[in-house]
Scaffold this motif. Structure first.
Motif, PDB file in Angstrom:
ATOM      1  N   ASP A  52      34.987  42.563  21.590  1.00 33.13           N
ATOM      2  CA  ASP A  52      34.861  43.961  21.979  1.00 33.13           C
ATOM      3  C   ASP A  52      34.887  44.826  20.719  1.00 33.13           C
ATOM      4  O   ASP A  52      35.882  44.873  19.992  1.00 33.13           O
ATOM      5  CB  ASP A  52      36.015  44.343  22.918  1.00 33.13           C
ATOM      6  N   LYS A 107      40.256  38.275  27.196  1.00 34.16           N
ATOM      7  CA  LYS A 107      39.057  38.953  27.708  1.00 34.16           C
ATOM      8  C   LYS A 107      37.812  38.129  27.386  1.00 34.16           C
ATOM      9  O   LYS A 107      36.880  38.051  28.198  1.00 34.16           O
ATOM     10  CB  LYS A 107      38.942  40.362  27.129  1.00 34.16           C
ATOM     11  N   ASN A 108      37.783  37.506  26.226  1.00 30.62           N
ATOM     12  CA  ASN A 108      36.646  36.665  25.871  1.00 30.62           C
ATOM     13  C   ASN A 108      36.480  35.510  26.859  1.00 30.62           C
ATOM     14  O   ASN A 108      35.364  35.202  27.295  1.00 30.62           O
ATOM     15  CB  ASN A 108      36.828  36.102  24.455  1.00 30.62           C
ATOM     16  N   ASN A 110      37.619  35.343  29.990  1.00 35.38           N
ATOM     17  CA  ASN A 110      37.234  35.871  31.301  1.00 35.38           C
ATOM     18  C   ASN A 110      35.767  36.300  31.330  1.00 35.38           C
ATOM     19  O   ASN A 110      35.061  36.069  32.315  1.00 35.38           O
ATOM     20  CB  ASN A 110      38.131  37.042  31.686  1.00 35.38           C
ATOM     21  N   ASP A 111      35.317  36.941  30.257  1.00 36.37           N
ATOM     22  CA  ASP A 111      33.925  37.400  30.201  1.00 36.37           C
ATOM     23  C   ASP A 111      32.961  36.217  30.179  1.00 36.37           C
ATOM     24  O   ASP A 111      31.874  36.274  30.772  1.00 36.37           O
ATOM     25  CB  ASP A 111      33.697  38.279  28.971  1.00 36.37           C
ATOM     26  N   GLY A 115      31.513  36.799  33.388  1.00 33.62           N
ATOM     27  CA  GLY A 115      30.826  38.000  32.922  1.00 33.62           C
ATOM     28  C   GLY A 115      29.559  38.320  33.691  1.00 33.62           C
ATOM     29  O   GLY A 115      29.206  39.489  33.860  1.00 33.62           O
ATOM     30  N   LYS A 130      41.853  34.609  36.190  1.00 40.49           N
ATOM     31  CA  LYS A 130      41.557  36.013  35.930  1.00 40.49           C
ATOM     32  C   LYS A 130      42.481  36.886  36.761  1.00 40.49           C
ATOM     33  O   LYS A 130      42.596  36.725  37.967  1.00 40.49           O
ATOM     34  CB  LYS A 130      40.101  36.334  36.278  1.00 40.49           C
TER      35      LYS A 130
END
Length: 226
Positions: A52, A107-108, A110-111, A115, A130
């Motif tokens: 991000d 976050k990486n 989960n994405d 994503g 998640k």
């Protein structure tokens, strides 16, 4: 300091009132003391592990602010209640970096898995659960489950202690005098917060990188989609 004497002789009463100094008359930090954002990106592998862009930038800015606080801590004899409060905000700043680094990695994961829509493959050893992880401890325990973060209970207690110290930024919920607190010290800053940050850099990040690479290599969903 000579400048304070001059201000009072001129009729000012710092810090209530004071003359506005020109840029050339102000105290300057030594050139290079505050390290560059590129330095922190490289030293802590912030990119590509934290992808991000905005988060990556804000993490490096917080690191730079940490350098400024480091300069004050090592060059000024602060004393009084201000010293305790100063250490408090050093701890808070570094904890926010730790929190952002760990959350950014989660976050990486989960994405990657969800994503472009929820992954239908539930039995996957690489997949993270998640959830709306407002509690950093939940994120940490998830990384422990994935065997990416090899922290024992004492390590988790240590990060939880840092979290509690960070939460005292809300003055109205503190239950002791911060002047007399033995929590906000340089020793605690080094023993707890700096130690955790170095652990993330030296242990967690290499493990996370290996986990992510293995996940991409063995992702059953990607193979199915081909």
């Amino acid at each position: 300091m000579e400048i304070e004497k001059l201000q009072r002789e001129a009729g000012f009463n710092p810090p209530v009132s004071q003359m506005i100094l020109s840029k050339k008359d102000r105290i300057r930090l030594p050139t290079g003391y505050i390290r560059t954002t590129d330095y922190f990106n490289a030293a802590y592998s912030i990119y590509p592990l934290v992808k991000d862009k905005l988060l990556k930038q804000n993490i490096t800015y917080a690191f730079q602010y940490g350098d400024f606080l480091n300069f004050i801590a090592n060059r000024f004899d602060i004393g009084l209640s201000v010293q305790s409060i100063f250490y408090k905000y050093q701890i808070i700043n570094l904890y926010t970096i730790i929190e952002a680094l760990i959350r950014g990695c989660m976050k990486n994961l989960n994405d990657y898995c969800d994503g472009d829509g929820k992954c239908p493959i539930t039995e996957c050893k690489y997949r993270s659960i998640k959830f709306d992880a407002k509690d950093l401890l939940k994120v940490i325990n998830e990384f422990r489950r994935l065997e990416v973060l090899h922290w024992d209970r004492d390590d988790v207690k240590m990060i939880d202690k840092c979290r509690r110290l960070r939460n005292n930024i809300h003055i109205h919920i503190t239950d002791e005098s911060e002047l007399n607190s033995d929590e906000y010290t340089m020793k605690n800053f080094n023993d707890f917060v700096v130690r955790i940050l170095h652990n993330i850099r030296d242990n967690f990040y290499p493990n996370f990188k290996e986990h992510f690479q293995e996940m991409m290599k063995n992702c059953q969903r990607k193979k199915t989609d081909k």
